[in-house]
Design an enzyme around this catalytic site. Sequence first.
Site: not given
Length: 255
Positions: A234, A213, A9-11, A95, A165
């Site tokens: 992430g 993380s 997930n590159w956000k 999310h 998460e």
Amino acid sequence: MSKKIIIGNWKMNPLTLKEAEKLFGGVVKGVSIIKNTEIVICPPSIYLDKLTKVRTNKIKLGAQNAFFEQSGAFTGRISGEMLYNIGARYVILGHSERRARGEGNNNINKKIKASLSAGLRPILCVGEDMRDESHSYFNLIKTQIEECLFGVSRNLISKIIIAYEPVWAISTTLNRKDATANDSREMVIFIRKILSDKFGADASKMRIIYGGSVNEKDALEFLKNGGVDGLLVGRASLNAEKFVDIIKICEASSK
Ligand code: 13P
């Protein structure tokens, strides 16, 4: 059983298309020998079109959100159909970074149903902000799952991935703490029970993954002892080398 899955997930990163292409290219190069691990990258939607044109049969693309209407007067929204038509096959929904800005279970539920109709596979994120001594966070997770999956047809649930998460373990959370594989395993058992109460034996076809993380140092521990079918990554997915390392660790652990 489905393959294990590693999702990046590159956000809201990186800042330019050029950097996005470089990062994606780095992963493509690194995963040429991968056979038994499914790989998904979810970049900002604006980069999807370009990245779908990069030649690879190893990596699928996903979006980070999708609206629940197909088309129409919805300024600023992108529908599941549009994402599918451009080449996305997965979509992250619910999310915590969206929930923190007001997205609720009811909305997520509509998005899940709409995304499934569009042919996308939803990655439903659930997780508690913090853990309390009375363990009320279990109830919160139960509510998130029940409300987000309300009315979803049993024959489609195998397409849904649940990503646990815990918000308190996400890299950008202030005063974050490390979650352990044990924290993950305990919650995965709980989630499996909710899913099987709701969907019966079909629930075993759903994949449950962990995110918070994850890096190249602890990925193996979560995959081996966290009870999960994969990882949602992430920060470490913004570094091609680290992300490829995590994928290779998963590949080796699936043998
Ligand atoms: P980090 O891996 O940066 O903690 O992010 C986890 C996450 O939110 C992935 O969706």
